[in-house]
Design a protein around this motif. Structure first.
Motif, short mmCIF file in Angstrom:
data_model
loop_
_atom_site.label_atom_id
_atom_site.label_comp_id
_atom_site.label_asym_id
_atom_site.label_seq_id
_atom_site.Cartn_x
_atom_site.Cartn_y
_atom_site.Cartn_z
N TYR A 41 -56.89 -35.94 -5.02
CA TYR A 41 -56.90 -35.84 -3.39
C TYR A 41 -56.81 -34.42 -3.07
CZ TYR A 41 -55.44 -40.66 -2.48
OH TYR A 41 -55.20 -42.07 -2.65
N TYR B 280 -46.57 -44.82 -12.35
CA TYR B 280 -46.64 -46.35 -11.79
C TYR B 280 -47.67 -46.90 -11.79
CZ TYR B 280 -42.11 -44.10 -10.20
OH TYR B 280 -40.84 -43.62 -10.61
N SER C 213 -49.45 -49.63 -10.55
CA SER C 213 -50.17 -50.07 -9.58
C SER C 213 -50.47 -48.99 -8.65
CB SER C 213 -49.46 -50.93 -8.54
OG SER C 213 -48.50 -51.84 -9.33
N LYS C 214 -49.91 -47.78 -8.37
CA LYS C 214 -50.13 -46.91 -7.63
C LYS C 214 -51.15 -45.88 -8.26
CE LYS C 214 -47.25 -43.63 -5.17
NZ LYS C 214 -45.79 -43.34 -4.59
N TYR D 63 -54.32 -48.00 -7.47
CA TYR D 63 -54.58 -48.09 -6.17
C TYR D 63 -55.43 -46.68 -5.82
CZ TYR D 63 -54.64 -47.46 -1.09
OH TYR D 63 -55.15 -47.25 0.24
N ARG E 253 -59.01 -46.09 -6.56
CA ARG E 253 -59.73 -47.07 -5.86
C ARG E 253 -59.85 -46.37 -4.30
NH1 ARG E 253 -63.44 -49.62 -5.40
NH2 ARG E 253 -63.90 -51.14 -3.70
N ASP E 254 -58.74 -45.80 -3.98
CA ASP E 254 -58.64 -45.13 -2.54
C ASP E 254 -59.53 -43.76 -2.82
OD1 ASP E 254 -57.62 -44.97 -0.07
OD2 ASP E 254 -56.50 -43.16 -0.57
N ARG F 64 -63.19 -44.71 -2.48
CA ARG F 64 -63.83 -44.94 -1.27
C ARG F 64 -63.66 -43.77 -0.37
NH1 ARG F 64 -59.61 -49.77 -1.13
NH2 ARG F 64 -58.27 -48.05 0.03
N ARG F 65 -62.77 -43.01 -0.28
CA ARG F 65 -62.83 -41.72 0.53
C ARG F 65 -63.81 -40.80 0.11
NH1 ARG F 65 -58.75 -41.23 3.92
NH2 ARG F 65 -58.77 -39.05 4.27
N ARG G 230 -66.77 -41.55 -1.25
CA ARG G 230 -67.98 -41.91 -0.87
C ARG G 230 -68.35 -41.65 0.36
NH1 ARG G 230 -67.04 -47.73 -1.53
NH2 ARG G 230 -66.94 -47.35 -3.78
N ARG G 231 -67.14 -41.67 1.50
CA ARG G 231 -67.50 -41.26 2.69
C ARG G 231 -68.01 -39.90 2.69
NH1 ARG G 231 -64.07 -44.37 7.01
NH2 ARG G 231 -64.20 -46.51 6.27
N ASP H 218 -55.92 -36.88 3.82
CA ASP H 218 -56.09 -37.90 5.19
C ASP H 218 -55.18 -36.96 6.23
OD1 ASP H 218 -53.53 -38.43 4.34
OD2 ASP H 218 -53.88 -40.09 3.65
N ARG H 219 -54.51 -36.09 6.08
CA ARG H 219 -53.92 -35.19 7.17
C ARG H 219 -54.62 -33.76 7.31
NH1 ARG H 219 -51.74 -39.35 6.99
NH2 ARG H 219 -49.75 -40.01 7.72
N GLY I 8 -50.54 -55.99 -6.74
CA GLY I 8 -50.64 -54.48 -6.72
C GLY I 8 -50.05 -53.59 -5.59
N PHE J 148 -47.21 -51.92 -3.94
CA PHE J 148 -46.13 -51.00 -4.20
C PHE J 148 -45.37 -50.27 -3.07
CE2 PHE J 148 -50.11 -48.80 -4.68
CZ PHE J 148 -49.76 -47.70 -3.93
#
Lengths: 202, 202
Positions: A17, A60, A62-63, A66, A69-70, A73-74, A76-77, A189-190, B170, B172
């Motif tokens: 990020y 973690y 799952s974190k 995610y 993936r997130d 996506r971001r 790509r934008r 995102d902030r 998934g 969390f």
């Protein structure tokens, strides 16, 4: 001329990020009339104080899934293709010291962007000297000067002090944006909200 | 008529960010032509599997302080005054069971919004029967019917199954939004992106 508002940009080279922010922050800050301070630091010691021996994205599953993936996506934008480096997280100590070594020469932002791109867009290993050297050259810095400088006691101490300061103001992740009045904003995102705060306050 | 896109809204009553989403999601979903499924669940068992015995906002003080500041700022933007309840996090087991008990009667959304408001805007204790009853009445449900129903084996089992399912895909944290194709979005700040994905795909 009135003073321009200032925004501190705290980033960690092992943070995807942070990469997204580094690659878009300059244009947004310029449009907002905000002066940026690039403040590389390390999350490792801050995570360790919380009892974590690595990134939460590694701790973690799952974190972590995610997050990739997130960030894809971001990315790509904003026209950035984020890839997961083979090892994650990688040791960012030398990278952070180098970025701090560039403060006086003014090449911290260019070096940081080049290294983030090599690491999270091309999957290169940011602990490798060849990768660091290429990013230095891209930023107009001479690796034969910059690398020894990054190993100086002065730069090492500067990094330790930055990490301590970050912890003392409540930073616990990356990226963080800190407005002139001390207001904290966490996460790519902030960024827009932080710039708005820096220029107008709440 | 073509099928309307569907978005699952996974929320936890002890989550301030879930509250922010609950209080704004219906208008946005309506505008986007998306059908919502309100899916209350508990984070406790999911956190426990990660080795946490409470919310990360309680475990990590800087993160907690930041969260209250951030939710206050975000709340202000949507006209909602978020207050920190005296005890945080509070036990949300009965609240989640009640919300699931309302699925057949259709009062899950109204009850959830009323309870979030009582808890995070008025600082009421959501484990208290008086607070739960007031939210039920506001949602047009009879507490004398709903409360016994929430204690039935059927509703208890429904909640356990929801938590297991959430973990298996998934989830969390909270809130999570899940589009029809399974794409996951975490956090109140991803609501708009989730609705866009639900209607258009990537």
């Amino acid at each position: 001329m009135p003073n321009r508002p200032v925004l501190d940009f705290w980033y960690e080279f092992a943070s995807p990020y942070s990469c997204l922010s580094a690659l878009r922050i300059e244009k947004l800050a310029e449009e907002a009339g905000v002066t940026l301070r690039w403040r590389p630091f390390l999350l490792g010691p801050i995570f360790a104080a919380q009892g974590w021996n690595t990134s939460p994205f590694a701790l973690y599953p799952s974190k972590g899934r995610y997050m990739w993936r997130d960030t894809a996506r971001r990315g790509r934008r904003q026209g950035v293709a984020i890839v997961k480096p083979e090892n994650f997280p990688q040791n960012s100590l030398t990278a952070a010291r180098l970025a701090l070594a560039g403060r006086d020469g003014g090449w911290t932002p260019a070096f940081s962007k080049a290294l983030f791109q090599a690491h999270f867009c091309e999957g290169r290993n940011m602990a490798e000297e060849a990768v660091l050297s290429a990013a230095l050259k891209e930023a107009g810095s001479d690796p034969n000067v910059a690398i020894p400088l990054s190993r100086s006691e002065e730069v090492k101490g500067r990094l330790r002090a930055e990490i301590e300061y970050a912890k003392s103001i409540g930073i616990f992740g990356a990226p963080f944006f800190v407005a002139g009045d001390g207001e904290l904003f966490w996460g790519d995102d902030r960024l827009e909200e932080a710039l708005e705060w820096a220029t107008e306050g709440r």
